[in-house]
Design an enzyme around this catalytic site. Structure first.
Site, PDB file in Angstrom:
ATOM      1  N   THR A 124       0.683  -1.204   0.257  1.00  0.00           N
ATOM      2  CA  THR A 124      -0.084  -0.019  -0.101  1.00  0.00           C
ATOM      3  C   THR A 124       0.873   1.241   0.017  1.00  0.00           C
ATOM      4  O   THR A 124       1.996   1.430   0.511  1.00  0.00           O
ATOM      5  CB  THR A 124      -0.962   0.014   1.113  1.00  0.00           C
ATOM      6  OG1 THR A 124      -1.463   1.393   1.358  1.00  0.00           O
ATOM      7  CG2 THR A 124      -0.224  -0.357   2.537  1.00  0.00           C
ATOM      8  N   ASP A 125       0.311   2.169  -0.583  1.00  0.00           N
ATOM      9  CA  ASP A 125       0.925   3.486  -0.701  1.00  0.00           C
ATOM     10  C   ASP A 125       1.028   4.123   0.958  1.00  0.00           C
ATOM     11  O   ASP A 125       1.961   4.912   1.349  1.00  0.00           O
ATOM     12  CB  ASP A 125       0.512   4.637  -1.324  1.00  0.00           C
ATOM     13  CG  ASP A 125      -1.003   5.189  -0.872  1.00  0.00           C
ATOM     14  OD1 ASP A 125      -1.572   4.273  -0.221  1.00  0.00           O
ATOM     15  OD2 ASP A 125      -1.843   5.916  -1.529  1.00  0.00           O
ATOM     16  N   GLU A 126       0.443   3.477   1.765  1.00  0.00           N
ATOM     17  CA  GLU A 126       0.452   4.057   3.270  1.00  0.00           C
ATOM     18  C   GLU A 126       1.611   3.801   3.773  1.00  0.00           C
ATOM     19  O   GLU A 126       1.932   4.143   4.929  1.00  0.00           O
ATOM     20  CB  GLU A 126      -0.644   3.289   3.934  1.00  0.00           C
ATOM     21  CG  GLU A 126      -2.113   3.849   3.509  1.00  0.00           C
ATOM     22  CD  GLU A 126      -3.585   3.543   4.055  1.00  0.00           C
ATOM     23  OE1 GLU A 126      -3.130   3.409   5.215  1.00  0.00           O
ATOM     24  OE2 GLU A 126      -4.413   3.341   3.636  1.00  0.00           O
ATOM     25  N   TYR A 148      -1.606  -0.175  11.258  1.00  0.00           N
ATOM     26  CA  TYR A 148      -1.788  -1.229   9.934  1.00  0.00           C
ATOM     27  C   TYR A 148      -0.732  -0.748   9.099  1.00  0.00           C
ATOM     28  O   TYR A 148       0.098  -1.689   8.633  1.00  0.00           O
ATOM     29  CB  TYR A 148      -3.099  -0.682   9.242  1.00  0.00           C
ATOM     30  CG  TYR A 148      -3.222  -0.867   8.089  1.00  0.00           C
ATOM     31  CD1 TYR A 148      -3.154  -2.120   7.378  1.00  0.00           C
ATOM     32  CD2 TYR A 148      -3.216  -0.071   7.002  1.00  0.00           C
ATOM     33  CE1 TYR A 148      -3.146  -2.517   6.071  1.00  0.00           C
ATOM     34  CE2 TYR A 148      -3.367  -0.337   5.545  1.00  0.00           C
ATOM     35  CZ  TYR A 148      -3.156  -1.589   5.244  1.00  0.00           C
ATOM     36  OH  TYR A 148      -3.148  -1.755   3.729  1.00  0.00           O
ATOM     37  N   LYS A 152       2.101  -3.435   7.335  1.00  0.00           N
ATOM     38  CA  LYS A 152       2.380  -3.670   6.030  1.00  0.00           C
ATOM     39  C   LYS A 152       3.778  -3.399   5.503  1.00  0.00           C
ATOM     40  O   LYS A 152       4.436  -4.067   4.602  1.00  0.00           O
ATOM     41  CB  LYS A 152       1.245  -2.707   5.004  1.00  0.00           C
ATOM     42  CG  LYS A 152      -0.032  -3.209   5.112  1.00  0.00           C
ATOM     43  CD  LYS A 152       0.012  -4.558   4.436  1.00  0.00           C
ATOM     44  CE  LYS A 152      -0.191  -4.876   2.969  1.00  0.00           C
ATOM     45  NZ  LYS A 152      -0.435  -6.120   2.309  1.00  0.00           N
TER      46      LYS A 152
HETATM   47  P1  TYD Z   1     -10.505   4.292   4.819  1.00  0.00           P
HETATM   48  O1  TYD Z   1     -11.441   4.185   3.862  1.00  0.00           O
HETATM   49  O2  TYD Z   1     -10.430   3.706   6.197  1.00  0.00           O
HETATM   50  O3  TYD Z   1      -9.115   4.204   4.202  1.00  0.00           O
HETATM   51  P2  TYD Z   1      -7.554   4.411   4.605  1.00  0.00           P
HETATM   52  O4  TYD Z   1      -7.348   4.750   6.318  1.00  0.00           O
HETATM   53  O5  TYD Z   1      -6.677   3.269   4.296  1.00  0.00           O
HETATM   54  O6  TYD Z   1      -7.084   5.834   4.037  1.00  0.00           O
HETATM   55  O7  TYD Z   1     -10.500   5.815   5.171  1.00  0.00           O
HETATM   56  C1  TYD Z   1     -10.231   6.683   4.227  1.00  0.00           C
HETATM   57  C2  TYD Z   1     -10.335   8.235   4.825  1.00  0.00           C
HETATM   58  O8  TYD Z   1     -11.578   8.284   5.281  1.00  0.00           O
HETATM   59  C3  TYD Z   1      -9.290   8.556   5.823  1.00  0.00           C
HETATM   60  O9  TYD Z   1      -8.817   9.665   5.865  1.00  0.00           O
HETATM   61  C4  TYD Z   1     -10.445   8.207   7.205  1.00  0.00           C
HETATM   62  C5  TYD Z   1     -11.849   8.581   6.624  1.00  0.00           C
HETATM   63  N1  TYD Z   1     -12.916   8.105   7.255  1.00  0.00           N
HETATM   64  C6  TYD Z   1     -13.900   8.965   8.113  1.00  0.00           C
HETATM   65  O10 TYD Z   1     -13.774  10.204   8.001  1.00  0.00           O
HETATM   66  N2  TYD Z   1     -14.904   8.060   8.721  1.00  0.00           N
HETATM   67  C7  TYD Z   1     -14.952   6.654   8.862  1.00  0.00           C
HETATM   68  O11 TYD Z   1     -15.775   6.080   9.283  1.00  0.00           O
HETATM   69  C8  TYD Z   1     -14.032   5.949   7.956  1.00  0.00           C
HETATM   70  C9  TYD Z   1     -14.049   4.508   7.941  1.00  0.00           C
HETATM   71  C10 TYD Z   1     -12.921   6.618   7.316  1.00  0.00           C
END
Ligand code: TYD
Length: 341
Positions: A124-126, A148, A152
């Protein structure tokens, strides 16, 4: 090719199974632990194909992994198996270390014992952490900020070392935030769609100005197949689509497409605290130089995704009805959503 696709019953893994069936003539062997995020219902059509074989099991289980490789004559491995939800890792990160680090080690050990021609590891890019301006390239430092993404990164580092120490023919891809059909309803897009369909409020963390770079699962799967076929051993390839949007911009499209208004947005104190990355952005020149390009237009494909969830309630309703799902939602969102849970 006989490809072992680990995590093939999950979101991006199942998109890759569908792509391999249509774009290659390989035999496809799927290994999936069928935890909450992997579902056989996702593979219903694929499992009718005589080229596809399914095995339940974990990548951490060396006996299972090596037994399948030996019995099926596996030549290539594509590893999608992972715990992948940042919010779950905020509550408990042990299972992430088990799958995303130790599981990768077991796959690498299997590659040492058998003549595996290629291991493609989906990352992942994360792993790069957050970037305020500019874009990550494949040589940017690995600086994960979340439990997380740290797991990774740990898996990737095992691979880096195994390439050097044991000559394992591995390639790594680092994907952007992915959306599309068959996505378990816990990440931003599918979680919010499922709640909005039911008329519930959606919890936006903080002010919703965080930026994510979105790629459709079919494009992500295409990038992985391209890296499997054309990538160079020991190299990493970013797989993204340069569709940068703030969370609020994404939410507004979801509201429009589900016919809900802004009273359905509930901003909550950021539950990721200091581990919430502000922005992800990366260049994909390296994979594009090998002839790959993403194809799906973001906004139209996001609207299609909402329609898919409206048309496929049979797929996601059983998933949100499980005790595990309800437990997680209550534990994670209960304190802030209160009566809007
Ligand atoms: P997510 O889809 O969990 O992916 P990632 O953490 O891998 O980026 O989250 C995407 C973005 O959305 C992240 O900035 C967190 C935000 N988010 C919310 O604001 N509310 C939520 O309930 C969730 C699940 C994520």
């Amino acid at each position: 090719m006989t490809i072992l696709i680990t995590g093939g019953a999950g979101f991006i893994g199942s998109a890759f199974v569908r792509l391999c069936r249509s774009a290659t003539d390989s035999r496809i062997v799927i290994l999936d632990a069928l935890t909450y995020a992997g579902n056989l219902s996702t593979l219903e059509t694929d499992l009718k194909d005589s080229r596809v074989k399914f095995f339940p099991g974990k990548i951490q289980d060396a006996t299972v992994v090596e037994g399948i490789i030996a019995a099926e004559g596996v030549t290539h491995i594509v590893n999608f198996a992972a715990e992948s939800h940042n919010d779950r890792a905020m509550l408990e990160a042990g299972s992430f270390i088990q799958t995303d680090v130790y599981g990768v080690y077991i796959l690498l050990e299997a590659c040492r014992k058998f003549k595996i021609e290629r291991l493609l590891h989906v990352s992942t890019d994360e792993v790069y952490g957050s970037i305020d301006v500019g874009e990550f390239t494949e040589s940017s430092p690995i600086e994960p900020n979340t439990p997380y993404s740290a797991s990774k990164a740990g898996g990737e580092l095992q691979i880096r070392a195994a390439v050097k120490a044991h000559g394992i023919p591995a390639v790594v891809t680092r994907g952007g935030n992915t959306y599309g059909p068959y996505h378990f309803p816990e990440k931003l897009i599918p979680f919010f769609i499922s709640r909005l369909i039911d008329g519930k409020k959606v919890p936006v963390y903080g002010d919703g100005t965080q930026v994510r770079e979105w790629i459709h699962c079919e494009d992500h799967a295409g990038g992985i197949l391209h890296a499997l076929q054309h990538g160079k051993v020991g190299e990493s390839y970013n797989v993204g689509d340069q569709n940068e949007r703030t969370n609020m911009e994404v939410v507004k499209i979801l509201l429009e497409e589900t016919g809900r208004d802004e009273s359905h947005i509930k901003t909550i104190p950021d539950p990721r605290r200091g581990a919430h990355d502000k922005r992800y952005s990366m260049t994909t020149d390296k994979l594009e130089a090998l002839g790959w390009k993403p194809k799906k237009p973001f906004e139209e494909s996001l609207r299609d995704t909402v329609r898919w969830y409206k048309d496929n309630e049979d797929w996601w309703r059983p998933l949100v009805a499980t005790d595990d799902y309800k437990r997680f939602i209550k534990a994670f969102y209960g304190p802030t959503l209160g009566e809007d849970l």
